[in-house]
Design an enzyme around this catalytic site. Structure first.
Site, short mmCIF file in Angstrom:
data_model
loop_
_atom_site.label_atom_id
_atom_site.label_comp_id
_atom_site.label_asym_id
_atom_site.label_seq_id
_atom_site.Cartn_x
_atom_site.Cartn_y
_atom_site.Cartn_z
N LYS A 178 0.85 -1.19 0.00
CA LYS A 178 0.00 0.00 0.00
C LYS A 178 0.88 1.24 0.00
O LYS A 178 1.47 1.60 1.01
CB LYS A 178 -0.90 0.03 1.24
CG LYS A 178 -1.97 1.11 1.10
CD LYS A 178 -2.42 1.68 2.43
CE LYS A 178 -1.55 2.80 2.92
NZ LYS A 178 -1.53 4.02 2.10
N GLU A 253 10.13 1.45 10.24
CA GLU A 253 11.08 2.56 10.03
C GLU A 253 10.30 3.83 10.33
O GLU A 253 9.43 4.21 9.55
CB GLU A 253 11.58 2.59 8.59
CG GLU A 253 12.33 1.37 8.15
CD GLU A 253 13.56 1.10 8.98
OE1 GLU A 253 14.14 2.06 9.51
OE2 GLU A 253 13.91 -0.08 9.12
N CYS A 287 13.22 11.36 6.91
CA CYS A 287 13.34 11.01 8.32
C CYS A 287 14.79 11.07 8.82
O CYS A 287 15.02 11.29 10.00
CB CYS A 287 12.73 9.65 8.60
SG CYS A 287 13.32 8.38 7.50
N GLU A 389 10.16 16.34 14.64
CA GLU A 389 10.67 16.31 13.27
C GLU A 389 10.14 17.53 12.51
O GLU A 389 8.92 17.74 12.48
CB GLU A 389 10.11 15.05 12.60
CG GLU A 389 11.15 14.16 12.04
CD GLU A 389 10.58 12.91 11.41
OE1 GLU A 389 9.38 12.64 11.47
OE2 GLU A 389 11.40 12.19 10.84
P1 ADP Z 1 3.52 10.69 7.10
O1 ADP Z 1 3.28 11.59 8.26
O2 ADP Z 1 4.92 10.67 6.61
O3 ADP Z 1 2.49 10.80 6.02
P2 ADP Z 1 2.17 8.38 8.00
O4 ADP Z 1 2.63 7.49 9.08
O5 ADP Z 1 0.92 9.15 8.19
O6 ADP Z 1 3.42 9.28 7.70
O7 ADP Z 1 2.00 7.58 6.64
C1 ADP Z 1 2.89 6.57 6.21
C2 ADP Z 1 2.08 5.45 5.60
O8 ADP Z 1 1.29 4.87 6.63
C3 ADP Z 1 1.12 5.90 4.50
O9 ADP Z 1 1.09 4.91 3.47
C4 ADP Z 1 -0.19 5.95 5.23
O10 ADP Z 1 -1.30 5.75 4.38
C5 ADP Z 1 -0.04 4.78 6.18
N1 ADP Z 1 -0.98 4.80 7.31
C6 ADP Z 1 -1.59 5.85 7.88
N2 ADP Z 1 -2.42 5.45 8.87
C7 ADP Z 1 -2.33 4.10 8.93
C8 ADP Z 1 -2.94 3.08 9.73
N3 ADP Z 1 -3.80 3.38 10.68
N4 ADP Z 1 -2.60 1.80 9.50
C9 ADP Z 1 -1.70 1.49 8.55
N5 ADP Z 1 -1.11 2.40 7.75
C10 ADP Z 1 -1.40 3.69 7.93
#
Ligand code: ADP
Length: 490
Positions: A178, A253, A287, A389
């Protein structure tokens, strides 16, 4: 000016080797201009479950496919990526915003993981261990863990995926990937290349969609054995909690708060050059980027002068235009967040030395998505931008008096991802590096990450590693067979 390439893929989920109609249409925009690049049909929970089910079916044949053959497919993918570097780079720039040259570098970096894990596939070797009882022996073997759920962020939409996909497939796992909501195109663009390289249908499913929809399905589906996420610490913690019920392995990560320590004897030209390169790389939305720059008070004035001159000279604009050093942030909301951190720091006594607004001269841009590369002096450890960050092109300078003090302050964070040390006395650089509580240290080097080495954080920055010999182990499980030694009598 470079152009957005014609699509060689479709903006919808890739399942079982073909395009599937998704359910939720969603616009993907070029952050530099606001222009809609595509309307992507995203996967919902039901389609996600279906994709996992058929990845579980594909697992039976893929894990029995000879490792050398799996490796050849991955190495062919590396070659195909390199041969289409320009088109991938233009797509990446259009979708993510980074300048074309950085995007082309990301294509090569992504290819290096397909190449590396293509080679590593053949090196998953077990061992025979002597048994304490006579007439028996132990066989220790490493088997593919099962279906892997891979979740990636938007800052390196191709390379973060390549690290995980290549390692999982090399290990003999099948995978459901995803990509981030805002950057699904370059992930989908990879699907036809993997097919062309010979990847059997169902071994990799690519599902554009929302983390909050797809994540919980990946975390709860019984066929998923490993979850690998690159994202924020909050998302990682939530995913780990969701995975706990099914006792799934996680590889995470997460966020960082990297110190960049300039020792009193550092080559200041090198340090200033590398610091500005590091902070303009993906406009600081990385990061491992420098988040706190610790400068010895004896050289602070010179560092300010050198960094300011370099920041002022940067050309900030549309990454598809020629000669651009830094592009936009991923969207307006990101700019608002960085702006708030800077405003709070200034209200608390920090000083803006430079803020490069060169993008304002281009009327074709959505200037709300740009943040000026900024140098801040007089930053203190207690300010929010030194604790969180920043994820933007802001260089905060923090002054120190003794090296011991700099090291202690560098470690005073819950994060532990990357650090940088600049100095002439390599013995001292090494001593400082060995005291830093992080996963990777660059000594007189701004970008130490390579496919050949493990990369992973400590403390709140993550669990597990990507790259190196270690990367493939995230997708393997170890088991032992204890058995009698066969005799030679018929
Ligand atoms: P950023 O702040 O860099 O966008 P996120 O952690 O929000 O970091 O997003 C990183 C990835 O995690 C994206 O692919 C996002 O869709 C996914 N993501 C966000 N929420 C969830 C969740 N509840 N479960 C799994 N994946 C998630």
């Amino acid at each position: 000016m470079k152009t957005v390439p014609a699509f060689w893929f479709e903006p919808q989920p890739w399942i079982d080797g073909c395009w599937h109609r998704g359910t939720e249409p969603c616009a993907v925009r070029n952050p530099a201009t606001g222009e809609i690049l595509a309307t992507v049909a995203r996967a919902d929970a039901a389609l996600t479950a279906r994709a996992i089910d058929s990845a579980a079916v594909a697992l039976a044949a893929w894990k029995e496919c000879p490792a050398a053959e799996r490796g050849e497919i991955l190495k062919r993918t590396a070659g195909l990526l390199i041969s289409r570097r320009d088109a991938f780079a233009r797509l990446l720039t259009a979708e993510q915003g980074k300048p074309w040259a950085q995007a082309a570098g990301e294509v090569d970096y992504a290819a290096s993981f397909f190449q590396w894990f293509g080679e590593e596939a053949r090196r998953v070797q077990g061992r025979i261990v002597p048994h304490p009882q006579a007439g028996r022996e132990f066989l220790v073997e490493h088997r593919p863990a099962g279906v892997a759920g891979l979740i990636t962020p938007w800052n390196f939409p191709l390379a973060q995926g390549a690290k995980k996909v290549a390692a999982a497939l090399a290990a003999g796992c099948t995978a459901v990937w995803k990509p981030a909501e805002v950057t699904p195109l370059v992930a989908l663009a990879l699907a036809p290349l993997l097919a062309e390289a010979g990847l059997p249908a169902g071994v990799l499913q690519i599902l554009p969609g929302q983390g909050s929809v797809i994540g919980p399905v990946l975390a709860s589906h019984p066929a998923v054995a490993v979850l690998s996420l690159t994202g924020s610490t909050a998302t990682g913690s939530g995913l780990m909690a969701a995975a706990a019920a099914g006792i799934k392995r996680v590889s995470l990560e997460l966020g960082g708060n990297a110190p960049f320590i300039i020792l009193p004897d550092a080559d200041l030209e090198l340090a200033a050059n590398d610091l500005v390169r590091l902070k303009t790389f993906v406009s600081g939305q990385v990061c491992v980027t420098a988040n706190r720059v610790f400068v010895h008070q004896s050289v602070e004035g010179l560092v300010i002068e050198k960094v300011a001159a370099r920041l002022e000279a940067l050309r900030v604009g549309n990454g598809l235009a020629d000669g651009i050093d830094a592009g936009p942030l991923i969207h307006r909301g990101a700019c608002d967040g960085v702006g708030a951190l800077v405003a709070e720091a200034v209200a608390d006594g920090a000083r803006v030395v430079v803020a490069n607004h060169s993008y304002l001269s281009d009327s074709a841009l959505d200037t709300n998505a740009f943040f000026p590369p900024t140098l801040l002096s007089g930053v203190h450890d207690s300010m929010r931008l030194a604790r969180e960050e920043i994820f933007g092109p802001v260089i905060p300078l923090l002054s120190y008096r003794t090296v011991a003090d700099a090291v202690e302050r560098a470690n005073a964070t819950p994060y532990g991802l990357a650090a940088y040390v600049y100095g002439a006395d390599l013995a001292r650089c090494r001593a400082v590096a060995s005291r830093l509580e992080v996963g990777i240290v660059g000594v007189n080097e701004w970008r130490p990450l390579k496919a050949e080495i493990p990369f992973g954080g400590v403390k709140h920055s993550g669990i597990g590693a990507e790259g190196g010999e270690e990367g493939i182990r995230e997708f393997l499980e170890t088991r032992v067979v204890s058995m009698p030694k066969a005799g030679i009598e018929g």
